[in-house]
Design a protein around this motif. Structure first.
Motif, PDB file in Angstrom:
ATOM      1  N   HIS A 118       0.860  -1.186   0.000  1.00 54.79           N
ATOM      2  CA  HIS A 118       0.000   0.000   0.000  1.00 54.79           C
ATOM      3  C   HIS A 118       0.900   1.240   0.000  1.00 54.79           C
ATOM      4  O   HIS A 118       1.798   1.356   0.847  1.00 54.79           O
ATOM      5  N   ALA A 119       0.654   2.160  -0.931  1.00 55.22           N
ATOM      6  CA  ALA A 119       1.337   3.455  -0.983  1.00 55.22           C
ATOM      7  C   ALA A 119       2.864   3.313  -0.980  1.00 55.22           C
ATOM      8  O   ALA A 119       3.563   4.108  -0.375  1.00 55.22           O
ATOM      9  N   TYR A 120       3.340   2.264  -1.647  1.00 47.97           N
ATOM     10  CA  TYR A 120       4.791   2.063  -1.750  1.00 47.97           C
ATOM     11  C   TYR A 120       5.285   2.387  -3.162  1.00 47.97           C
ATOM     12  O   TYR A 120       6.145   3.247  -3.342  1.00 47.97           O
ATOM     13  N   LEU A 121       4.685   1.710  -4.170  1.00 49.15           N
ATOM     14  CA  LEU A 121       5.186   1.900  -5.538  1.00 49.15           C
ATOM     15  C   LEU A 121       5.196   3.366  -5.939  1.00 49.15           C
ATOM     16  O   LEU A 121       6.123   3.841  -6.587  1.00 49.15           O
ATOM     17  N   GLY A 122       4.181   4.100  -5.492  1.00 55.26           N
ATOM     18  CA  GLY A 122       4.035   5.499  -5.899  1.00 55.26           C
ATOM     19  C   GLY A 122       5.090   6.422  -5.328  1.00 55.26           C
ATOM     20  O   GLY A 122       5.271   7.525  -5.829  1.00 55.26           O
ATOM     21  N   VAL A 123       5.778   6.030  -4.244  1.00 58.00           N
ATOM     22  CA  VAL A 123       6.796   6.929  -3.670  1.00 58.00           C
ATOM     23  C   VAL A 123       8.164   6.729  -4.347  1.00 58.00           C
ATOM     24  O   VAL A 123       9.108   7.447  -4.043  1.00 58.00           O
ATOM     25  N   LEU A 124       8.254   5.750  -5.246  1.00 62.56           N
ATOM     26  CA  LEU A 124       9.561   5.444  -5.840  1.00 62.56           C
ATOM     27  C   LEU A 124       9.910   6.400  -6.991  1.00 62.56           C
ATOM     28  O   LEU A 124       9.026   6.850  -7.720  1.00 62.56           O
ATOM     29  N   SER A 125      11.191   6.662  -7.135  1.00 56.77           N
ATOM     30  CA  SER A 125      11.649   7.488  -8.262  1.00 56.77           C
ATOM     31  C   SER A 125      11.670   6.659  -9.547  1.00 56.77           C
ATOM     32  O   SER A 125      11.723   7.221 -10.635  1.00 56.77           O
ATOM     33  N   ASP A 126      11.655   5.334  -9.434  1.00 57.10           N
ATOM     34  CA  ASP A 126      11.570   4.476 -10.617  1.00 57.10           C
ATOM     35  C   ASP A 126      10.531   3.390 -10.338  1.00 57.10           C
ATOM     36  O   ASP A 126      10.846   2.304  -9.851  1.00 57.10           O
ATOM     37  N   ASN A 127       9.255   3.714 -10.641  1.00 57.42           N
ATOM     38  CA  ASN A 127       8.151   2.791 -10.335  1.00 57.42           C
ATOM     39  C   ASN A 127       8.276   1.467 -11.080  1.00 57.42           C
ATOM     40  O   ASN A 127       8.003   0.395 -10.534  1.00 57.42           O
ATOM     41  N   VAL A 128       8.705   1.561 -12.356  1.00 59.34           N
ATOM     42  CA  VAL A 128       8.766   0.347 -13.176  1.00 59.34           C
ATOM     43  C   VAL A 128       9.823  -0.608 -12.607  1.00 59.34           C
ATOM     44  O   VAL A 128       9.582  -1.816 -12.478  1.00 59.34           O
ATOM     45  N   ALA A 129      10.976  -0.056 -12.198  1.00 59.38           N
ATOM     46  CA  ALA A 129      12.024  -0.919 -11.623  1.00 59.38           C
ATOM     47  C   ALA A 129      11.500  -1.584 -10.343  1.00 59.38           C
ATOM     48  O   ALA A 129      11.741  -2.774 -10.108  1.00 59.38           O
ATOM     49  N   LEU A 190       9.706  15.532  -4.111  1.00 58.67           N
ATOM     50  CA  LEU A 190       9.467  14.236  -3.458  1.00 58.67           C
ATOM     51  C   LEU A 190      10.317  13.118  -4.062  1.00 58.67           C
ATOM     52  O   LEU A 190      10.275  11.981  -3.596  1.00 58.67           O
ATOM     53  N   LYS A 191      11.031  13.444  -5.128  1.00 57.78           N
ATOM     54  CA  LYS A 191      11.859  12.483  -5.870  1.00 57.78           C
ATOM     55  C   LYS A 191      11.021  11.304  -6.382  1.00 57.78           C
ATOM     56  O   LYS A 191      11.468  10.165  -6.410  1.00 57.78           O
ATOM     57  N   GLN A 192       9.780  11.606  -6.779  1.00 56.33           N
ATOM     58  CA  GLN A 192       8.910  10.554  -7.315  1.00 56.33           C
ATOM     59  C   GLN A 192       8.882  10.636  -8.842  1.00 56.33           C
ATOM     60  O   GLN A 192       9.066  11.712  -9.407  1.00 56.33           O
ATOM     61  N   ASP A 193       8.584   9.516  -9.452  1.00 59.11           N
ATOM     62  CA  ASP A 193       8.467   9.465 -10.906  1.00 59.11           C
ATOM     63  C   ASP A 193       7.143  10.129 -11.307  1.00 59.11           C
ATOM     64  O   ASP A 193       6.081   9.709 -10.859  1.00 59.11           O
ATOM     65  N   SER A 194       7.225  11.166 -12.162  1.00 58.18           N
ATOM     66  CA  SER A 194       5.979  11.841 -12.530  1.00 58.18           C
ATOM     67  C   SER A 194       5.333  11.196 -13.752  1.00 58.18           C
ATOM     68  O   SER A 194       4.151  11.364 -13.994  1.00 58.18           O
ATOM     69  N   SER A 195       6.116  10.395 -14.527  1.00 58.71           N
ATOM     70  CA  SER A 195       5.522   9.825 -15.738  1.00 58.71           C
ATOM     71  C   SER A 195       4.534   8.707 -15.399  1.00 58.71           C
ATOM     72  O   SER A 195       3.514   8.556 -16.052  1.00 58.71           O
TER      73      SER A 195
END
Ligand SMILES: C[S@@+](CC[C@H](N)C(=O)[O-])C[C@H]1O[C@@H](n2cnc3c(N)ncnc32)[C@H](O)[C@@H]1O
Length: 307
Positions: A118-129, A190-195
């Motif tokens: 929960h609410a983990y993938l979205g905080v990553l700078s590289d969601n796909v990785a 936030l260093k999150q991936d915006s794409s």
């Protein structure tokens, strides 16, 4: 791979943020629904990614029979705190939390039946990785899920019949502060991936090769008049939850970008003062069952199967 988000989370220790808010989502009376949508069975080996203090980890552990759930997090503070909570709740035969970096997990390929977060993938700078690493450690035929909340989902607030007397002033100031927060707290801050913003996760799941993808919206809600919640929990929410809002405002006021965007120090003083008054009002009214105010917010679960 862009792992810059790790700088933000490496030493995180804001335990109360998760311990006060997550029980409103992962309610004991909704466990069956979550098991169905995450596709967990009671004998599964489950992995909870970026589990923080492990509220979801413990929630799932309580529904396992001979299964086991492993949570992991980057923050050593969350890992230590979460393992203490697991022990306190007598769940150590069903759950544990490890310190792991989600970009580079130490688990073998095909290790788990079900992977959740929960609410983990979205905080990553590289969601796909992050997602590909989750898929790598999932067994073939196993399931990978993300439970997602987004600030842009509308929140419902119903003020009830005898509301906090200064609610209009409080709401007005809060809306102004929130508008400025949204403006200055960008994806890059936030260093999150915006794409791959969280609304696009179902597409990201299919792009990463998951099949049989399902999408389930769900809501969480709370009222201080709701008998479902014990008084002790309500008091904890008032003291610690509202207290934490005040603490966050104290931190935010140090940011010079607020002044640049015309949110003054006096407005911060007023906002904090109103929150303190609200805390007193809530405590005084804790047994006032005439006051049916409530709020609710939306989330969703996306799940796919590894072929
Ligand atoms: C928004 S919090 C959500 C915590 C928890 N899942 C919950 O909902 O209560 C995001 C979590 O992801 C963790 N995290 C961020 N990057 C990570 C990484 N690379 N590896 C492991 N955990 C990570 C953070 O430490 C934090 O606990």
């Amino acid at each position: 791979m862009d792992t810059s988000s790790n700088e933000i989370w490496m030493n995180a220790s804001n335990y109360d943020d998760w311990e006060t808010s997550r029980p409103l989502l992962f309610r004991d009376d909704m466990r069956e629904m979550f098991f169905k949508w995450f596709r967990v069975t009671s004998s599964d080996q489950v992995l909870d990614c970026g589990c923080g203090t492990g509220v979801l980890t413990r929630f799932i552990a309580k529904g396992l029979y001979n299964g086991f759930i492993t949570g992991f997090d980057l923050s050593r503070h969350f890992v230590d705190y979460g393992n203490v909570k697991i022990k306190e709740e007598g769940l150590d035969d069903k759950a544990r939390i490890l310190r792991e970096d989600g970009y580079n997990l130490s688990f073998d390929d095909n290790s788990f039946d079900v992977i959740v977060n929960h609410a983990y993938l979205g905080v990553l700078s590289d969601n796909v990785a992050g997602l590909k690493e989750m898929i790598r450690v999932c067994k073939h035929g196993g399931h990978v899920s993300a439970s997602v909340s987004a600030r842009s989902f509308p929140k419902i607030n119903w003020d009830g019949d005898c509301p906090f007397p200064y609610r209009d002033q409080l709401n007005e100031l809060l809306e102004k502060q929130e508008r400025i927060y949204q403006k200055i707290t960008t994806f890059s801050v936030l260093k999150q991936d915006s794409s791959w913003n969280v609304m696009r996760f179902p597409k990201m799941f299919s792009m990463c090769g998951l099949k049989n993808i399902t999408f389930h919206p769900y809501a969480s809600g709370f009222s201080y008049s709701d008998s479902y919640w014990p008084d002790d929990f309500k008091k904890y929410l008032i003291k610690t939850g509202v207290g934490r809002e005040i603490e966050i405002l104290e931190q935010e006021r140090e940011n010079p970008l607020y002044a640049e965007n015309h949110f003054t120090n006096e407005e911060f003083n007023e906002l904090i003062h109103l929150y303190n008054l609200k805390q007193d009002h809530l405590i005084e009214n804790i047994n006032n069952h005439e006051n049916w105010d409530w709020n609710a917010s939306m989330h969703y679960i996306v799940t796919g199967t590894k072929p």
